[in-house]
Enzyme design. Structure first.
Site, short mmCIF file in Angstrom:
data_model
loop_
_atom_site.label_atom_id
_atom_site.label_comp_id
_atom_site.label_asym_id
_atom_site.label_seq_id
_atom_site.Cartn_x
_atom_site.Cartn_y
_atom_site.Cartn_z
N HIS A 67 0.86 -1.19 0.00
CA HIS A 67 0.00 0.00 0.00
C HIS A 67 0.89 1.23 0.00
O HIS A 67 2.12 1.13 -0.17
CB HIS A 67 -0.95 -0.03 1.21
CG HIS A 67 -0.25 -0.29 2.52
ND1 HIS A 67 0.62 0.60 3.08
CD2 HIS A 67 -0.27 -1.38 3.34
CE1 HIS A 67 1.08 0.10 4.22
NE2 HIS A 67 0.57 -1.10 4.40
N ASP A 68 0.27 2.38 0.21
CA ASP A 68 1.03 3.63 0.10
C ASP A 68 2.08 3.79 1.21
O ASP A 68 2.99 4.60 1.07
CB ASP A 68 0.09 4.83 0.07
CG ASP A 68 -0.59 4.94 -1.29
OD1 ASP A 68 0.07 4.67 -2.31
OD2 ASP A 68 -1.79 5.27 -1.34
N HIS A 86 4.08 1.28 2.18
CA HIS A 86 5.24 0.63 1.54
C HIS A 86 5.79 1.52 0.42
O HIS A 86 7.00 1.63 0.25
CB HIS A 86 4.83 -0.71 0.94
CG HIS A 86 4.28 -1.70 1.93
ND1 HIS A 86 2.95 -2.04 1.99
CD2 HIS A 86 4.90 -2.45 2.88
CE1 HIS A 86 2.76 -2.95 2.94
NE2 HIS A 86 3.92 -3.21 3.50
N GLY A 122 9.30 1.39 8.41
CA GLY A 122 8.25 2.37 8.70
C GLY A 122 8.12 2.65 10.19
O GLY A 122 8.17 1.73 11.01
N GLN A 123 7.89 3.92 10.51
CA GLN A 123 7.65 4.30 11.91
C GLN A 123 6.38 3.64 12.44
O GLN A 123 6.23 3.47 13.64
CB GLN A 123 7.51 5.83 12.00
CG GLN A 123 7.38 6.34 13.43
CD GLN A 123 6.72 7.70 13.49
OE1 GLN A 123 6.95 8.53 12.61
NE2 GLN A 123 5.92 7.94 14.51
P1 AMP Z 1 4.87 -5.14 6.44
O1 AMP Z 1 4.67 -5.52 5.00
O2 AMP Z 1 3.60 -4.82 7.16
O3 AMP Z 1 5.80 -6.08 7.18
O4 AMP Z 1 5.64 -3.75 6.40
C1 AMP Z 1 6.84 -3.60 5.68
C2 AMP Z 1 7.44 -2.26 6.02
O5 AMP Z 1 6.51 -1.23 5.67
C3 AMP Z 1 7.73 -2.10 7.52
O6 AMP Z 1 8.95 -1.41 7.67
C4 AMP Z 1 6.56 -1.28 8.00
O7 AMP Z 1 6.86 -0.50 9.14
C5 AMP Z 1 6.34 -0.38 6.79
N1 AMP Z 1 4.97 0.15 6.82
C6 AMP Z 1 3.81 -0.55 6.94
N2 AMP Z 1 2.75 0.29 7.02
C7 AMP Z 1 3.26 1.56 6.94
C8 AMP Z 1 2.70 2.86 6.97
N3 AMP Z 1 1.38 3.06 7.08
N4 AMP Z 1 3.51 3.91 6.87
C9 AMP Z 1 4.87 3.74 6.76
N5 AMP Z 1 5.47 2.53 6.73
C10 AMP Z 1 4.68 1.46 6.81
#
Ligand code: AMP
Length: 311
Positions: A34-35, A37, A147-148
Site C-alpha cells: 500500500h502507500d 510501503h 516504517g515508523q
Molecule cells: P509489512 O509488510 O507490514 O511487514 O511492512 C513492511 C514495512 O513497511 C515495515 O517497515 C513497515 O513498518 C512499513 N509500513 C507498513 N505500514 C506503513 C505505513 N502506514 N507507513 C509507513 N510505513 C509502513
C-alpha cells in the site's frame, strides 16, 4: 524490474551491481503493498541506485494462533506497484528458501523487544530479528528502510544493527495515514465497514494527545488520559503507553525527551497498532535520538485520497 525467487540468483545479480559501486537500498515487506510501503520505496529510489524489495510472509514472526495462513496476498498488484515506483528487483522467496530443512539459528533481541508488542506476541521480534538479519546477509544493502508505523520493530532493528555491527544504515520513514487518519496497514483489509469506523478511534486518540503535547501538555498521565478518552470503540486495548523513543523504557511523570505514544488494540478479530512521536522542542538531542527522529519528527504523512490499495 527483475524478480528472483532464489538466494543464489539474487546474490549473483547483486554482486555485479555492488562491484560497480552502485548504492543498494532495501525495503523488506510482507507484501499486499500500500502507500505506506510505497513511501519506503520512494525514499530508497531517491537515495539509492538500486532498490530491492523483498516480499516474504515470515512464518517465524507469527504465533501459533495468529494470522499467518490468512495474511493477505496480492502478488500481481504488488508487482505493478513496485514497477511503477521504480523498484529494480523483487525478492520473492519461499519459506523453504529462507528456512531450509535443518535451520536452527535465531537472533534473540534484548530488553528493547520486551514490552509492548514483545509482551503481547512472545517470540515475534525473535522472528523479525532473525529474518531481517538473514535478508541483510543476502541483499547486503547499503541502506534499509523501515516504517515508523512499526515503531518497536524499528527500535529492535536499530539496536540489533548496533549490537551486531551490521554494515547497513537504517532509515525510518514516517507513518503514512489514510485521509481520515487511520494508519495504513495490510491488515486494514480485514476490517469490515463497521470495524473500519471503530478503528479510527486509535489515530484520533493519538493525534489528540499529540495536539495537547504541541500546546504544552507534558504530564505523561494526562497525555495518556487524553488519548484514552478517544479510544473507546475497541474490543480489547492491549496497550496504550508512553515510551522513550530510543530505549522503549517506560515514561512516568514529565515528558522532557523524545517519546513515542504507542497503542495496540483488537477491533473485532483484527489487531491494529499505531503510534505518534512526541518530541519536546529545543530538546538537546543525542546522536542516538537523532537517528530515530531524523526522518520521523512527526511530519504527518497523508497521501490524500489515494486509498489503501495500489491502483
Ligand atoms: P509489512 O509488510 O507490514 O511487514 O511492512 C513492511 C514495512 O513497511 C515495515 O517497515 C513497515 O513498518 C512499513 N509500513 C507498513 N505500514 C506503513 C505505513 N502506514 N507507513 C509507513 N510505513 C509502513
Amino acid at each position: 524490474m527483475l524478480t528472483f525467487r532464489t538466494i543464489k540468483s539474487l546474490t549473483q545479480c547483486l554482486s555485479g551491481y555492488r562491484t560497480s559501486g552502485l548504492r543498494i537500498g532495501f525495503v523488506p515487506t510482507m507484501g499486499f503493498l500500500h502507500d505506506g510501503h510505497r513511501a519506503l520505496i520512494a525514499e530508497s529510489v531517491e537515495r539509492c541506485d538500486i532498490t530491492v524489495v523483498s516480499i516474504f510472509v515470515n512464518p517465524a514472526q507469527f504465533g501459533p494462533t495468529e494470522d499467518l495462513e490468512r495474511y493477505p496476498r496480492a502478488l500481481d498488484a504488488d508487482h505493478e506497484l513496485c514497477r511503477k515506483a521504480g523498484v529494480s528487483m523483487i525478492f520473492l522467496p519461499d519459506a523453504s528458501e529462507i528456512y531450509p530443512p535443518g535451520f536452527q539459528t535465531f537472533v534473540e533481541p534484548g530488553p528493547v523487544a520486551g514490552p509492548l508488542c514483545g509482551a503481547v506476541r512472545p517470540g515475534h521480534f525473535r522472528g523479525v530479528a532473525t529474518v531481517v538479519t538473514k535478508l541483510f546477509a543476502i541483499v547486503q544493502p547499503d541502506v534499509a528502510f523501515f516504517g515508523q508505523k512499526d515503531f518497536q520493530q524499528c527500535a529492535v532493528i536499530r539496536q540489533m544493527v548496533r549490537d551486531l555491527n551490521l554494515p547497513v544504515e537504517i532509515v525510518t520513514v514516517p507513518t503514512v495515514r489514510e485521509p481520515d487518519g487511520l494508519a495504513m496497514s495490510s491488515r486494514n483489509s480485514y476490517l469490515g465497514p463497521t470495524d473500519r469506523k471503530r478503528a479510527l478511534c486509535l489515530s484520533r486518540g493519538l493525534l489528540a494527545a499529540q495536539a495537547a503535547f504541541a500546546e504544552g501538555e507534558r504530564d505523561s498521565g494526562r497525555l495518556i488520559a487524553i488519548a484514552q478518552s478517544q479510544i473507546t470503540a475497541v474490543d480489547q486495548l492491549q496497550y496504550l503507553e508512553l515510551r522513550d523513543a530510543q530505549t522503549l523504557e517506560a515514561i512516568h511523570g514529565l515528558v522532557d525527551k523524545p517519546v513515542a505514544l504507542c497503542v495496540a488494540a483488537m477491533i473485532g478479530p483484527t489487531r491494529l497498532i499505531d503510534n505518534v512521536l512526541l518530541t519536546p522542542p529545543r530538546t538537546a538531542l543525542s546522536d542516538r535520538d537523532l537517528e530515530v527522529v531524523s526522518c520521523a519528527v512527526d511530519r504527518q504523512v497523508n497521501v490524500g485520497g489515494q486509498g489503501s490499495r495500489p491502483s
